[in-house]
Design a protein around this motif. Structure first.
Motif, mmCIF file in Angstrom:
data_model
loop_
_atom_site.group_PDB
_atom_site.id
_atom_site.type_symbol
_atom_site.label_atom_id
_atom_site.label_comp_id
_atom_site.label_asym_id
_atom_site.label_seq_id
_atom_site.Cartn_x
_atom_site.Cartn_y
_atom_site.Cartn_z
ATOM 1 N N UNK A 20 0.176 -4.414 5.588
ATOM 2 C CA UNK A 20 0.578 -3.024 5.779
ATOM 3 C C UNK A 20 -0.583 -2.061 5.609
ATOM 4 N N UNK A 21 -0.652 -1.093 6.490
ATOM 5 C CA UNK A 21 -1.505 0.078 6.285
ATOM 6 C C UNK A 21 -0.901 0.867 5.131
ATOM 7 N N UNK A 22 0.381 1.178 5.256
ATOM 8 C CA UNK A 22 1.146 1.768 4.162
ATOM 9 C C UNK A 22 2.620 1.786 4.538
ATOM 10 N N UNK A 23 3.451 1.526 3.553
ATOM 11 C CA UNK A 23 4.905 1.603 3.759
ATOM 12 C C UNK A 23 5.453 2.945 3.319
ATOM 13 N N UNK A 24 4.547 3.893 3.013
ATOM 14 C CA UNK A 24 4.986 5.228 2.634
ATOM 15 C C UNK A 24 5.272 5.354 1.147
ATOM 16 N N UNK A 32 3.958 6.083 5.540
ATOM 17 C CA UNK A 32 2.711 5.490 6.019
ATOM 18 C C UNK A 32 2.462 5.839 7.470
ATOM 19 N N UNK A 33 3.535 5.840 8.264
ATOM 20 C CA UNK A 33 3.427 6.254 9.664
ATOM 21 C C UNK A 33 3.044 7.729 9.739
ATOM 22 N N UNK A 34 3.675 8.549 8.878
ATOM 23 C CA UNK A 34 3.369 9.981 8.891
ATOM 24 C C UNK A 34 1.926 10.236 8.484
ATOM 25 N N UNK A 35 1.416 9.451 7.547
ATOM 26 C CA UNK A 35 0.021 9.596 7.145
ATOM 27 C C UNK A 35 -0.910 9.303 8.317
ATOM 28 N N UNK A 64 -7.761 3.605 5.564
ATOM 29 C CA UNK A 64 -7.213 2.281 5.847
ATOM 30 C C UNK A 64 -6.529 1.724 4.603
ATOM 31 N N UNK A 65 -6.083 0.472 4.680
ATOM 32 C CA UNK A 65 -5.422 -0.161 3.546
ATOM 33 C C UNK A 65 -5.965 -1.563 3.325
ATOM 34 N N UNK A 86 0.813 -1.216 0.000
ATOM 35 C CA UNK A 86 0.000 0.000 0.000
ATOM 36 C C UNK A 86 0.850 1.271 0.000
ATOM 37 N N UNK A 87 1.989 1.193 -0.697
ATOM 38 C CA UNK A 87 2.871 2.357 -0.816
ATOM 39 C C UNK A 87 2.228 3.405 -1.721
ATOM 40 N N UNK A 88 2.613 4.662 -1.506
ATOM 41 C CA UNK A 88 2.058 5.777 -2.257
ATOM 42 C C UNK A 88 2.925 6.130 -3.458
#
Length: 272
Positions: free
Chosen positions: A73-77, A127-130, A67-68, A38-40
């Motif tokens: 992963x929610x997101x790995x950024x 992802x953490x920052x999001x 969410x993801x 779920x990377x951006x």
């Protein structure tokens, strides 16, 4: 719950990468790139920014949940594969504050409706920052959280500013300087998470919170969100003088709330 209205996002990014649905006045955004944790991508970030702004101006939406897909992963950024390809092609790195588009994390932070991150899996780097830009965070017990930027030569600019405002400075700096991941349990102890739930239950837990919030007066909740955000870092005497947005005491919802309480019934909010 009401019937789900499920659509997909449109725009520059792949429409399958962002799933959008609305339930009981709650707009749910699901990043759908499980094969890339779920990377951006830049396009996906722009699309998500656009959809947050649309939700902010949609009178039917009272709460937003992010969410993801999957449970890894929610997101790995940032999608590092996409970034490497850009580096190899000689394309310059454009810092998010120096592009023609609004910074996604600012958009989330400044959205005048409550935003809940449902961490279905690990949230690291961007992802953490999001998740940090959201107002509330719920995570599955197996999720890891962290900022490996110091190990990648990156910046974590948003977290460097925000994290010490949310948790004790020494813990924040240990996470930033060390670049190590922490467990959901430790993140809860730090005060980063509102709840830790079993694997697969993050979205359900987030929706429970969201539906409860959405049942309250929209004007009041919106005012609370804006005041909490805009007063951050201000001296108390200055913060007390803030008067942003519609004043709940002057709203139709306030009158309806009083009537409903006296008449012992559920209020019918108008959002004005």
């Amino acid at each position: 719950m009401s019937e789900q209205n499920e659509t997909t996002a449109t725009g520059e990014s792949d429409p399958r990468e962002l799933i959008i649905e609305t339930r009981d006045h709650v707009r749910i955004f699901t990043v759908n790139r499980p094969e890339r944790m779920n990377a951006f991508t830049p396009d996906l970030q722009r699309q998500l920014s656009h959809e947050f702004i649309e939700a902010e101006h949609d009178g039917d939406v009272r709460v937003i949940v992010l969410t993801g897909t999957g449970d890894r992963a929610f997101s790995s950024g940032m999608d590092m594969k996409v970034r490497k390809e850009a580096d190899d092609a000689g394309k310059p790195f454009r810092y998010k504050m120096a592009t023609p588009y609004r910074y996604l994390l600012e958009v989330i932070l400044e959205t005048n409706k409550p935003v809940i991150a449902a961490l279905n899996g690990s949230a690291v780097a961007g992802g953490f920052e999001t998740a940090l830009a959201c107002d509330l965070r719920v995570a599955c017990e197996h999720a890891k959280l962290g900022l490996p930027e110091a190990k990648r030569g990156m910046g974590a600019h948003f977290s460097t500013i925000m994290l010490p405002r949310i948790i004790p400075r020494a813990w924040a700096l240990e996470m930033l300087f060390g670049g190590e991941y922490i467990t959901a349990e430790k993140a809860h102890q730090y005060g980063l998470l509102n709840r830790v739930v079993p694997k697969g239950e993050a979205l359900n837990a987030a929706m429970e919170i969201a539906i409860n919030i959405a049942s309250n007066a929209p004007v009041t909740v919106r005012r609370m969100k804006e005041t909490a955000t805009k007063s951050s870092g201000m001296p108390i005497v200055s913060a007390l003088r803030l008067n942003e947005g519609l004043n709940p005491y002057l709203s139709e919802d306030r009158k309806e709330g009083v009537r409903a309480y006296i008449e012992k019934r559920e209020p019918q909010w108008q959002g004005r």
